[in-house]
Each structure stands twice: as C-alpha cells, then as structure tokens.
Scaffold this motif. Structure first.
Motif, mmCIF file in Angstrom:
data_model
loop_
_atom_site.group_PDB
_atom_site.id
_atom_site.type_symbol
_atom_site.label_atom_id
_atom_site.label_comp_id
_atom_site.label_asym_id
_atom_site.label_seq_id
_atom_site.Cartn_x
_atom_site.Cartn_y
_atom_site.Cartn_z
ATOM 1 N N ASP A 46 0.851 -1.165 0.000
ATOM 2 C CA ASP A 46 0.000 0.000 0.000
ATOM 3 C C ASP A 46 0.898 1.231 0.000
ATOM 4 O OD1 ASP A 46 -2.409 1.541 0.394
ATOM 5 O OD2 ASP A 46 -2.007 1.502 2.536
ATOM 6 N N VAL A 47 1.002 1.911 -1.137
ATOM 7 C CA VAL A 47 1.878 3.064 -1.293
ATOM 8 C C VAL A 47 1.194 4.293 -0.701
ATOM 9 C CG1 VAL A 47 3.028 4.550 -2.973
ATOM 10 C CG2 VAL A 47 2.878 2.098 -3.382
ATOM 11 N N MET A 48 1.980 5.041 0.096
ATOM 12 C CA MET A 48 1.420 6.228 0.711
ATOM 13 C C MET A 48 1.365 7.362 -0.312
ATOM 14 S SD MET A 48 2.432 8.319 4.172
ATOM 15 C CE MET A 48 2.599 6.812 5.079
ATOM 16 N N GLN A 49 0.177 7.896 -0.518
ATOM 17 C CA GLN A 49 -0.031 9.020 -1.419
ATOM 18 C C GLN A 49 0.003 10.308 -0.606
ATOM 19 O OE1 GLN A 49 -0.418 8.717 -4.814
ATOM 20 N NE2 GLN A 49 0.094 6.580 -4.441
ATOM 21 N N PRO A 50 0.460 11.414 -1.210
ATOM 22 C CA PRO A 50 0.508 12.671 -0.468
ATOM 23 C C PRO A 50 -0.887 13.177 -0.112
ATOM 24 C CG PRO A 50 1.175 13.009 -2.757
ATOM 25 C CD PRO A 50 0.952 11.540 -2.573
ATOM 26 N N ALA A 51 -0.946 13.907 0.964
ATOM 27 C CA ALA A 51 -2.190 14.531 1.400
ATOM 28 C C ALA A 51 -1.874 15.971 1.782
ATOM 29 C CB ALA A 51 -2.782 13.786 2.593
ATOM 30 N N SER A 52 -2.839 16.862 1.583
ATOM 31 C CA SER A 52 -2.634 18.243 2.018
ATOM 32 C C SER A 52 -3.249 18.415 3.404
ATOM 33 C CB SER A 52 -3.254 19.226 1.024
ATOM 34 O OG SER A 52 -4.661 19.164 1.079
ATOM 35 N N ILE A 53 -2.624 19.280 4.174
ATOM 36 C CA ILE A 53 -3.121 19.576 5.517
ATOM 37 C C ILE A 53 -3.584 21.026 5.514
ATOM 38 C CG2 ILE A 53 -2.551 19.742 7.963
ATOM 39 C CD1 ILE A 53 -0.319 17.705 7.433
ATOM 40 N N ARG A 54 -4.771 21.233 6.026
ATOM 41 C CA ARG A 54 -5.342 22.577 6.093
ATOM 42 C C ARG A 54 -5.769 22.848 7.534
ATOM 43 N NH1 ARG A 54 -6.854 24.142 0.275
ATOM 44 N NH2 ARG A 54 -5.895 22.363 -0.749
ATOM 45 N N PHE A 55 -5.723 24.106 7.905
ATOM 46 C CA PHE A 55 -6.110 24.512 9.247
ATOM 47 C C PHE A 55 -7.260 25.508 9.149
ATOM 48 C CE2 PHE A 55 -1.734 23.199 9.371
ATOM 49 C CZ PHE A 55 -1.682 22.395 10.494
ATOM 50 N N CYS A 56 -8.207 25.391 10.054
ATOM 51 C CA CYS A 56 -9.325 26.318 10.100
ATOM 52 C C CYS A 56 -9.719 26.530 11.552
ATOM 53 C CB CYS A 56 -10.513 25.793 9.291
ATOM 54 S SG CYS A 56 -11.308 24.349 10.026
ATOM 55 N N SER A 57 -10.483 27.556 11.777
ATOM 56 C CA SER A 57 -10.972 27.825 13.123
ATOM 57 C C SER A 57 -12.481 27.687 13.123
ATOM 58 C CB SER A 57 -10.568 29.237 13.556
ATOM 59 O OG SER A 57 -11.025 29.469 14.878
ATOM 60 N N SER A 58 -12.995 26.983 14.119
ATOM 61 C CA SER A 58 -14.440 26.828 14.233
ATOM 62 C C SER A 58 -14.799 26.567 15.685
ATOM 63 C CB SER A 58 -14.935 25.674 13.364
ATOM 64 O OG SER A 58 -16.301 25.439 13.613
ATOM 65 N N LYS A 59 -15.432 27.543 16.295
ATOM 66 C CA LYS A 59 -15.868 27.354 17.689
ATOM 67 C C LYS A 59 -16.947 26.280 17.767
ATOM 68 C CE LYS A 59 -14.601 31.964 19.116
ATOM 69 N NZ LYS A 59 -15.035 33.286 19.538
ATOM 70 N N LYS A 60 -17.731 26.158 16.711
ATOM 71 C CA LYS A 60 -18.813 25.168 16.713
ATOM 72 C C LYS A 60 -18.260 23.740 16.682
ATOM 73 C CE LYS A 60 -23.089 23.847 14.510
ATOM 74 N NZ LYS A 60 -24.065 24.082 13.464
ATOM 75 N N ILE A 61 -17.223 23.502 15.885
ATOM 76 C CA ILE A 61 -16.645 22.161 15.778
ATOM 77 C C ILE A 61 -15.754 21.865 16.975
ATOM 78 C CG2 ILE A 61 -15.144 20.655 14.415
ATOM 79 C CD1 ILE A 61 -16.075 22.164 11.928
ATOM 80 N N GLY A 62 -15.032 22.861 17.453
ATOM 81 C CA GLY A 62 -14.129 22.662 18.586
ATOM 82 C C GLY A 62 -12.888 21.897 18.165
ATOM 83 N N PRO A 63 -12.214 21.243 19.134
ATOM 84 C CA PRO A 63 -11.000 20.500 18.788
ATOM 85 C C PRO A 63 -11.356 19.275 17.949
ATOM 86 C CG PRO A 63 -11.497 20.257 21.131
ATOM 87 C CD PRO A 63 -12.495 21.202 20.559
ATOM 88 N N ASN A 64 -10.919 19.284 16.689
ATOM 89 C CA ASN A 64 -11.288 18.199 15.796
ATOM 90 C C ASN A 64 -10.331 18.160 14.610
ATOM 91 O OD1 ASN A 64 -12.756 16.110 14.618
ATOM 92 N ND2 ASN A 64 -14.731 17.087 15.014
ATOM 93 N N ALA A 65 -10.345 17.051 13.934
ATOM 94 C CA ALA A 65 -9.615 16.871 12.691
ATOM 95 C C ALA A 65 -10.426 15.883 11.870
ATOM 96 C CB ALA A 65 -8.207 16.340 12.944
ATOM 97 N N PHE A 66 -10.386 16.036 10.554
ATOM 98 C CA PHE A 66 -11.139 15.120 9.707
ATOM 99 C C PHE A 66 -10.544 15.084 8.316
ATOM 100 C CE2 PHE A 66 -13.311 19.124 10.371
ATOM 101 C CZ PHE A 66 -13.520 19.619 9.092
#
Length: 159
Positions: free
Chosen positions: A1-21
């Motif tokens: 299973d070859v690892m493909q690149p992924a982009s990482i983005r950051f956003c602010s959301s008080k509604k979501i709180g501490p999260n990643a997806f």
C-alpha cells in the motif's frame, strides 16, 4: 500500500471545537482548537496518522458510496425518486461531518498505531489525546452521543 501525499489545512471553528477530519481530494483538516488542545506535536502526529488512514483507505468516498447505495435501494423499493434529491442535498453535510463507521475508525486507529511505531513514536501519545478529547465531550450530551454512535469506545481504542 503506497502512501499518497495529502494536504493539511487549518481552520478555526468554535462550533466544531477541537477536531480533525479527512475530506475527499486527499485533504486533512485540523481545527485551530485541536492544535491548541494538543499538549505536544507527538499527539498531533497521532491525530494526523489517524486521519491519514481515512485518506489512504478512502473512507470518505467509501462512506458516501455506501450511503448512495442505501439511497438507491430505498428508491428501488419505494419508487420515491425524492430520496436521490435528498441524498444530493445531504452530500455536502456528509463531507463536512465525515462520520465513519466504527470499523473505519478501528482501521484508522490500527493504521495510526503502526504509523507511529514505524517512526519510533509511542502510540501512547494518541491514546493520551483521545482520553482528553473523550473527557472534553463527556459533559456535552449531544456531542458525546454523536461521537459514541460513530466511534468505538475510547477505552477500546486506547487498548
């Protein structure tokens, strides 16, 4: 299973709180609240590895396709084409929420454990932040119910 690149983005959301997806298109989103919630970079690396698994295993697209198949079956059974319209309207929400099945979550946790161990980072860092996240949502009934409906029990994930 070859690892493909992924982009990482950051956003602010008080509604979501501490999260990643993970989102289709190989994007991993971290809320600023998650970055501040983590006690160190190794905890963030654990969260990243978990989300990277969702990207590598294409869990978001698989989830959308599973839901689409369910809608199609409902249309075939009921003859109600409105179901397809409802699904089309719901896809953006699905992408933002990116709720996965418990099996996808377990697969992502296993991937993260291996990812961390291969880099000589203790999977305990992921366990630590999962415990604190669980404590954070424990007092918020609707968030806790939603989390528990889509994730294995935290104690099982930590083990």
């Amino acid at each position: 299973d070859v690892m493909q690149p992924a982009s990482i983005r950051f956003c602010s959301s008080k509604k979501i709180g501490p999260n990643a997806f993970a989102l289709p298109g190989r994007h991993i989103i971290f809320t600023d609240q998650m970055v501040h919630f983590a006690e160190n970079d190794k905890e963030l690396l654990g969260i990243f590895a978990h989300e990277l698994a969702h990207v590598q295993k294409r869990h978001t697209m698989r989830h959308i396709l599973q839901n689409s198949a369910t809608a199609l079956i409902l249309v075939l059974i009921t003859g109600d084409i409105g179901t397809i319209s409802s699904l089309s309207a719901a896809i953006p929400t699905l992408l933002v929420q990116a709720k996965f099945s418990r099996s996808f979550e377990t697969e992502a946790d296993d991937y993260a454990k291996t990812f961390l161990e291969q880099r000589q980072v203790s999977p305990g860092y992921l366990a630590d932040i999962l415990e604190r996240l669980q404590a954070e949502i424990a007092g918020k009934e609707s968030a806790a119910e939603e989390f528990l409906s889509t994730h294995p029990l935290t104690k099982d994930r930590i083990r």
